[in-house]
Design an enzyme around this catalytic site. Structure first.
Site, short mmCIF file in Angstrom:
data_model
loop_
_atom_site.label_atom_id
_atom_site.label_comp_id
_atom_site.label_asym_id
_atom_site.label_seq_id
_atom_site.Cartn_x
_atom_site.Cartn_y
_atom_site.Cartn_z
N SER A 191 -8.18 4.33 -2.46
CA SER A 191 -6.99 3.56 -2.79
C SER A 191 -7.09 2.07 -2.47
CB SER A 191 -5.77 4.17 -2.09
OG SER A 191 -6.00 4.23 -0.69
N HIS A 219 -5.16 8.89 -7.16
CA HIS A 219 -5.53 7.79 -8.06
C HIS A 219 -6.49 8.24 -9.17
CE1 HIS A 219 -3.51 4.75 -5.62
NE2 HIS A 219 -3.97 5.41 -4.58
N LYS A 250 2.56 8.24 -8.90
CA LYS A 250 1.71 7.14 -9.36
C LYS A 250 1.63 7.16 -10.89
CE LYS A 250 -0.26 6.12 -4.99
NZ LYS A 250 -0.53 6.96 -3.83
C1 LIG Z 1 -0.11 7.27 -2.48
C2 LIG Z 1 -1.05 8.20 -1.87
C3 LIG Z 1 -0.61 9.33 -1.19
C4 LIG Z 1 0.83 9.57 -0.87
O1 LIG Z 1 1.56 9.92 -1.99
P1 LIG Z 1 3.15 9.69 -2.04
O2 LIG Z 1 3.58 10.60 -3.10
O3 LIG Z 1 3.38 8.25 -2.34
O4 LIG Z 1 3.69 10.06 -0.69
C5 LIG Z 1 -1.56 10.22 -0.72
N1 LIG Z 1 -2.88 10.01 -0.91
C6 LIG Z 1 -3.34 8.92 -1.54
C7 LIG Z 1 -4.80 8.71 -1.71
C8 LIG Z 1 -2.44 7.97 -2.03
O5 LIG Z 1 -2.90 6.87 -2.63
#
Ligand SMILES: *Cc1c(COP(=O)(O)O)cnc(C)c1O
Length: 403
Positions: A191, A219, A250
């Site tokens: 990320s 991602h 996302k």
């Molecule tokens: C954003 C993210 C999360 C958390 O997800 P949310 O639904 O925003 O709580 C977990 N793992 C990774 C790699 C992320 O980028």
């Protein structure tokens, strides 16, 4: 300050933060937490009355306000209302939840799926449900905070391997007793860096050392693979991962988290994972939006092509100006700045020129590796991407980050 105790460690920690924030704000270096007033077409937003190009959003396929997804959410409100008023196990399960879990299982080429109220909660609960005292977890050093927290919460022996370094992972696995339970866990796309985990080698090692494999696809859904189903498709290895975790916040324009896996594993989580048993079910509109979004991804594969073209344009443009974009191969594009203050300063220049980017500084990344962490999506227009590259380039020259 009129706190309980003006000199304890908590007070000092709060004071240190207060001072740091005051410094950033008084120097016009603070751009976090800005309210977006309006979401406009073409990945633009209105902020403080100004129209800006958005380069900090995870809406990789530009699905926000997709008519089918908005309509599904509205229909779910009409049918079920706005809340679930309970946990899934009791009164909270609606037909839209079971539909969503079936859709996710199909999309992820898995037998079954389970959803939770956020990705963060999913990682916490899944790792700590699977693993416990006496077990071993192996986690990439750059894994997301929610994975780290889940590992710590589990009480298992916690081993971290150097980022994407499979030789180091093998050394750690080799030095672990053969008869203990082991879980290897990593982000699919990292990320902060945008690079991709070496899944083929990781699968080989987990087989050789009899370890479970969990991958966080926050991602990679909508990003990796010809049809956007994620890292197994990208490496042509469907079925290789035991536990495929993901988020609904996302690429999927909703909120929530999920795991896709074999039926028995999902049944186990449904009856043993505390974030499922002790936290309310996803609201109907969010479940319906997510359900529709997975279908839209499969129906509109051109979005993935657009994303790949835009990613190439953005990375190549920044590189040709002399920026170091580190190891990224995806839509997450780090622009290395060095010291924290350089990253804050380039952010200010970009924001003043209507390019919405944000910095990532220590302790989120190692000291000296502060960066802009820019994201590009399928919804950006190539001419807009060109403008953003120009703005970032001018700012980089002004600050001496590039020549
Ligand atoms: C954003 C993210 C999360 C958390 O997800 P949310 O639904 O925003 O709580 C977990 N793992 C990774 C790699 C992320 O980028």
């Amino acid at each position: 300050m009129d706190f309980h105790n003006t000199n304890d460690a908590v007070t000092r920690r709060i004071q240190a933060f207060t001072d740091r924030l005051a410094y950033l704000k008084s120097n016009d270096l603070y751009f976090y937490n800005q309210p977006v007033q309006e979401i406009l077409p073409g990945m633009k937003v209105r902020v403080n009355g100004r129209e800006m190009g958005m380069y900090a959003s995870y809406s990789y396929l530009g699905l926000v306000h997709h008519p089918r997804i908005d309509a599904a959410a509205k229909a779910a409100v009409d049918k079920f209302g706005t809340g679930t008023n309970g946990v899934r196990t009791l009164a909270g399960t609606l037909t839209i939840h079971t539909e969503l879990e079936e859709t996710i299982a199909n999309f992820k080429h898995a037998e079954a799926a389970i959803t939770y109220s956020s990705g963060y909660a999913t990682n916490l609960t899944v790792v700590s449900t699977l693993m416990g005292r006496g077990d071993y977890v192996f986690s990439d050093k750059l894994n997301h905070a929610s994975i780290v927290d889940g590992c710590l919460m589990s009480g298992a022996e916690f081993r971290r391997f150097r980022h994407n370094d499979m030789a180091h992972l093998e050394t750690l696995l080799k030095n672990t007793p053969a008869d203990v339970a082991k879980l290897v866990i990593a982000d699919s796309v990292f990320s902060m860096d945008g690079d991709i985990i070496d899944l083929p080698k990781m699968v080989e090692l987990t087989k050789k050392y009899n370890a479970w494999l969990m991958i966080d696809e926050a991602h990679s859904v909508g990003v990796l693979g010809k049809t956007g189903t994620g890292i197994e498709e990208y490496f042509n290895m469907y079925g290789a991962i035991d536990i495929k975790m993901g988020t609904l916040s996302k690429t999927i324009p909703s909120v929530g988290g999920y795991v896709a896996a074999k039926q028995e594993i999902i049944n186990y989580f449904r009856h043993a994972s505390r974030a499922y048993i002790f936290s309310a079910a996803l609201p109907p509109a969010q479940a319906a939006a997510a359900n529709e979004a997975f279908k839209v991804i499969l129906d509109e594969p051109w979005r993935i092509e657009r994303l790949n073209e835009n990613t190439k344009q953005f990375i190549n443009g920044l590189k040709s100006l002399g920026f170091d974009t580190m190891l990224t191969e995806t839509a997450i594009v780090p622009v290395l700045c060095g010291e924290d203050d350089q990253a804050f300063a380039i952010t200010r220049e970009c924001q003043h020129n209507d390019v919405f980017v944000l910095p990532v500084v220590s302790p989120a990344v190692p000291e000296g590796l502060a960066r802009l962490r820019a994201t590009v999506t399928a919804a950006h227009e190539p001419s807009e991407i060109e403008r953003a590259i120009d703005v970032i380039g001018e700012a980089g020259k002004k600050l001496g980050i590039i020549k």
